[in-house]
Write an enzyme that holds these catalytic residues in place. Sequence first.
Site, mmCIF file in Angstrom:
data_model
loop_
_atom_site.group_PDB
_atom_site.id
_atom_site.type_symbol
_atom_site.label_atom_id
_atom_site.label_comp_id
_atom_site.label_asym_id
_atom_site.label_seq_id
_atom_site.Cartn_x
_atom_site.Cartn_y
_atom_site.Cartn_z
ATOM 1 N N TRP A 7 19.166 -39.558 -50.738
ATOM 2 C CA TRP A 7 17.675 -37.973 -51.242
ATOM 3 C C TRP A 7 17.421 -38.633 -52.027
ATOM 4 O O TRP A 7 16.071 -37.608 -52.400
ATOM 5 C CB TRP A 7 19.370 -37.753 -52.244
ATOM 6 N N LYS A 8 16.881 -39.855 -51.916
ATOM 7 C CA LYS A 8 15.061 -40.343 -52.555
ATOM 8 C C LYS A 8 15.001 -40.027 -53.894
ATOM 9 O O LYS A 8 16.394 -39.997 -54.539
ATOM 10 C CB LYS A 8 14.178 -40.295 -51.526
ATOM 11 N N HIS A 23 14.942 -50.179 -48.926
ATOM 12 C CA HIS A 23 13.962 -49.659 -47.797
ATOM 13 C C HIS A 23 12.673 -49.904 -47.528
ATOM 14 O O HIS A 23 11.254 -50.603 -49.148
ATOM 15 C CB HIS A 23 13.885 -48.348 -48.360
ATOM 16 N N GLY A 82 10.999 -39.470 -42.295
ATOM 17 C CA GLY A 82 10.066 -38.074 -43.347
ATOM 18 C C GLY A 82 8.815 -37.964 -41.659
ATOM 19 O O GLY A 82 8.422 -37.482 -42.748
ATOM 20 N N GLY A 115 17.513 -39.658 -44.530
ATOM 21 C CA GLY A 115 16.700 -38.994 -45.751
ATOM 22 C C GLY A 115 16.667 -37.292 -45.581
ATOM 23 O O GLY A 115 17.688 -36.796 -46.592
ATOM 24 N N GLY A 116 15.389 -36.580 -45.600
ATOM 25 C CA GLY A 116 15.444 -35.407 -45.645
ATOM 26 C C GLY A 116 16.450 -34.577 -44.963
ATOM 27 O O GLY A 116 16.688 -33.903 -45.865
HETATM 28 C C1 PEP Z 1 14.925 -42.948 -45.214
HETATM 29 O O1 PEP Z 1 14.138 -42.592 -45.363
HETATM 30 O O2 PEP Z 1 16.209 -43.553 -45.332
HETATM 31 C C2 PEP Z 1 14.491 -42.008 -44.034
HETATM 32 C C3 PEP Z 1 15.477 -42.486 -42.617
HETATM 33 O O3 PEP Z 1 14.308 -40.313 -43.946
HETATM 34 P P1 PEP Z 1 14.382 -39.963 -42.969
HETATM 35 O O4 PEP Z 1 15.731 -39.030 -42.458
HETATM 36 O O5 PEP Z 1 13.559 -38.138 -43.724
HETATM 37 O O6 PEP Z 1 13.384 -39.409 -41.646
#
Ligand code: PEP
Length: 249
Positions: A9-10, A96, A172, A232-233
Amino acid sequence: MGKLIVGNWKMNGLGPALAEAQAVAAGLGGSLGGSGVRVGLCPPATLVERMARCLSGSSVLVGGQDCRAEASGAFTGDVSAEMLSEAGAVLVILGHSERRSGYGETDARVAAKVEAALRAGLEPIICVGETLAEREAGRAVAVVSTQVRGSLPQVLGGRPFSVAYEPVWAIGTGLTPTTAQIEEIHAAVRAEMSAVLGASGTRAPILYGGSVKPDNAAEILSVSEVGGALVGGASLKSADFLGIIAGAG
Ligand code: PEP
């Protein structure tokens, strides 16, 4: 072995966002029975304890997004592996790219954090990945192999962990590597893991991360040596995250 699908979720999520985590748990229900897929969510540190409490009794694993290598001390603002564990985490994301680039985390620092995670009984997810400039210079395999060698301490042998290949330029951005590019890097990661750790390096899953969405998940997850995804997102919305998990079944 079943795939591991983990949401990062960052720095997103206040209390009400826990409803999304509960919707993930409810959506999984018994539907994963037999497929062996493991699912985790890594919220910001402020939500780890509350998420662990509200997901207790579900199959969803809770994790942190980083930890300090030391167990305690004068490290203002940092969180130790022991603190995450006490809060109910069982996973922790380490190395990360947002931490490697934003906080200057070296492979050695990441390896020390991995040791801390193991000391606290957490299962580390160790992230590696090349930048666009490194890929364009033809150095992707070399960069990622070096990161794996430097970030995986010997003590990982026999312990549960995973490596996440996350090309920095795919995080992202909506961009993803071709399946051939993913396959090439995952094979290199596997070779390096085996060289460093022997037999246990042949077993631990290698996740792919970087713009995984419900509509590309099944294709990415079917690539050779892709043992799961770090998301992530698309992990912030339960419907999207469940759509990705469905691609792993
Ligand atoms: C992440 O930051 O680990 C990632 C995979 O982000 P996203 O899926 O948003 O590209």
